[in-house]
Design an enzyme around this catalytic site. Structure first.
Site, PDB file in Angstrom:
ATOM      1  N   ASP A   1      99.403 -10.968  85.389  1.00 17.53           N
ATOM      2  CA  ASP A   1     100.380 -10.852  84.541  1.00 17.53           C
ATOM      3  C   ASP A   1     100.802 -12.203  83.793  1.00 17.53           C
ATOM      4  O   ASP A   1     100.698 -13.383  84.551  1.00 17.53           O
ATOM      5  CB  ASP A   1     101.862 -10.500  85.230  1.00 17.53           C
ATOM      6  CG  ASP A   1     103.154 -10.515  84.327  1.00 17.53           C
ATOM      7  OD1 ASP A   1     103.279 -11.198  83.258  1.00 17.53           O
ATOM      8  OD2 ASP A   1     104.097  -9.928  84.893  1.00 17.53           O
TER       9      ASP A   1
ATOM     10  N   SER B   1     102.702 -10.069  79.185  1.00 17.80           N
ATOM     11  CA  SER B   1     103.404  -9.055  80.076  1.00 17.80           C
ATOM     12  C   SER B   1     103.590  -7.916  78.964  1.00 17.80           C
ATOM     13  O   SER B   1     102.869  -7.413  78.319  1.00 17.80           O
ATOM     14  CB  SER B   1     104.064  -9.568  81.035  1.00 17.80           C
ATOM     15  OG  SER B   1     104.752  -8.283  81.999  1.00 17.80           O
TER      16      SER B   1
END
Length: 543
Positions: free
Chosen positions: A322, A180
């Site tokens: 993510d 991320s």
């Protein structure tokens, strides 16, 4: 001024210092006044086997002083371990503000000196083949260190401060993973040389970048429909990360970066993208996917360069989101791919930071860690129960099932490493990690990362010194001044099979050596390498 007042004053100075050198001087003075310097000088403690360490230290010193080279090689072959006699125990590095037991530091220094002595030894008692066998095997057994950068939205600016400090101190590991927000920092570090990073971390440039990012975040997250502002995130990634594949990034910098992405569909597994598993995937594409927060940004299809140099979809039937959802800190995968066994974690994930001890000491820290582990364990069991209920419903509850799987994956992870660098704040509103931050707040996050790293610098230096020395020696054997004159007379041991591939600079060094030996040999290869580097340089500038 009383002793207690002086100690408090020194602690305030440590909290307010702007450079590591200032922090180190204040920490050493604090240890001298608090009595921790005396603790460092005394060998005895129940926390490690000091008698074993002292015995091995005296033996190594004796062998070197007597020039018993075969005995020294045999003794080192008995084992070089980062946790010999328990000397790697974290509590040994948390008592004093700076450093640990002098016996441990002396032992590490003696191992380091002995390795360098053997590498440069010119004696018939120890042949070049014996040295090659020993160093490749010892390097594989001892392992390597990795830096893992967690997810955390805009808190990713904290990672920049950590990387800046480690780079300045010459301690930045070559193996780096990011998820991320951490993937963006890993992408920047993995595609820029040390010289380019020095410019990137220049205070003037940092403030300029923070000002640009703050204005972009303002547009992205203050609007009514943040998911339509995906182009702003794409522009940030395109500006900070050049259009390079993982293989090209490695060949330029020598850093082995890995980026975690999670599947957007059920029944799929997360992936760790790097120069080994996906050499032709674009780093930009991987970072974009790893930053695709579900519900905020749409899933991303990975892109890769084909044999014709054109971009095309990578696994076109799959999309990714993510990476921190599935594998924020991919320690096991890094170990399998890069022989890492020592992990430095920069953690800003708001799910994990309240429960990590970081550099805290004493019973309160231990109680907090135990309480955090208990809470996470209970949460996992509750989620396991509801996951079983949801899975029985199958396709009737697809979104709820996917949500539970995501939450379970978040909790069912290990968020700690051997050395944990965590922010001074423990609780952070998760709703703010995708909110607008001002230029001042972004710079403060970066400075906070650097400051949180200061107490860990000496620990990292000590715990990674032997592995860094062995990496340096093997680099010299392969491409530098220790490379045998007639390579064909020696064989690479099997333990060398997991060594990193040569970078562009390594190939140029080999070409220069070959050209020196044969007059004009290797000039064609050198020209091709230079053209490739020039092309990559143009790409970086355009990015």
């Amino acid at each position: 001024m009383s002793k207690a007042s002086t100690l408090r004053q020194l602690e305030r100075e440590m909290n307010e210092c702007s450079t590591y050198e200032q922090w180190r001087d204040a920490a050493i003075e604090h240890d001298e006044l608090s009595g921790m310097q005396r603790w460092r000088e005394v060998d005895q403690t129940s926390q490690y086997d000091y008698s074993q360490i002292r015995l091995r230290l005296d033996r190594l010193r004796s062998l070197r002083s007597r020039h018993d080279d075969q005995g020294l090689l045999y003794t080192l072959n008995e084992g070089i371990h980062g946790n010999m006699g328990g000397m790697g125990r974290s509590t040994l590095y948390q008592r004093a503000k700076f450093g640990t037991k002098h016996l441990i530091e002396q032992y590490i220094d003696e191992i380091d000196d002995s390795l360098r002595y053997l590498a440069e030894l010119e004696s018939p008692d120890v042949t070049i083949q014996q040295k090659l066998d020993f160093f490749y095997r010892a390097n594989l057994c001892f392992g390597r260190s990795a830096l893992m950068l967690s997810g955390g939205g805009v808190l990713g600016f904290y990672h920049l401060g950590v990387v800046k400090t480690l780079l300045e101190q010459g301690l930045l590991p070559r193996v780096i993973s990011g998820s991320s927000a951490g993937s963006l920092v890993a992408g920047v570090v993995g595609t820029h040389s040390d010289e380019e990073l020095e410019h990137f971390f220049d205070p003037v440039n940092v403030h300029f970048e923070a000002e640009r990012e703050a204005s972009v975040f303002s547009r992205m997250f203050l609007g009514r429909h943040p998911q339509i502002d995906i182009r702003d995130l794409e522009n940030i990634i395109a500006r900070l990360i050049p259009e390079m594949t993982f293989q090209e990034a490695y060949e330029k910098t020598g850093r082995q970066i890995s980026i975690t992405v999670a599947p957007a569909e059920t029944h799929q597994r997360s992936r760790l993208l790097n120069a080994i598993t996906s050499p032709n995937v674009y780093v930009r594409s991987a970072v974009m996917a790893s930053c695709a927060v579900p519900g905020v940004f749409p899933p991303v299809m990975l892109m890769a360069r084909n044999v014709h140099g054109e971009a095309q979809p990578y696994l076109p039937t799959r999309k990714w989101v993510d990476g921190s959802i599935a594998d924020d800190l991919p320690a096991k995968r890094l170990s399998r791919l890069f022989s890492t066994n020592h992990y430095i974690v920069s953690m800003v994930n708001p799910i994990a930071t309240p429960f990590l001890r970081g550099n805290r000491k004493g019973r309160a820290g231990a109680f907090s860690a135990a309480l955090g582990s208990l809470g996470v364990g209970i949460g996992r069991e509750v989620l396991n129960f509801y996951r079983g209920v949801a899975q029985k419903k199958g396709d009737n509850w697809p979104r709820f099932n996917l949500l539970l799987n995501g939450v379970h994956s978040l909790l069912d992870q290990d968020y700690s490493g051997d050395i944990n660098i965590v922010p001074s704040f423990r609780w952070y509103n998760p709703a703010r990690i995708l909110s607008h931050l001002s230029e001042k707040e972004l710079v403060e996050l970066m400075e906070g990362g650097a400051h949180s790293c200061f107490p860990n610098v000496e620990t990292i230096r000590l715990c990674t010194k032997i592995s860094r020395t062995m990496e340096e020696i093997l680099q010299r054997f392969e491409y530098g001044d220790l490379r045998p004159g007639r390579v064909q007379d020696y064989h690479r041991p099997r333990s060398s099979r997991r060594r990193p591939q040569p970078t562009w600079s390594d190939r140029e060094t080999l070409d220069e050596r070959a050209g020196t030996a044969s007059g004009s040999g290797g000039s064609g290869t050198k020209t091709r390498v230079r053209r490739k580097r020039a092309a990559a340089g143009k790409t970086v500038k355009s990015g």
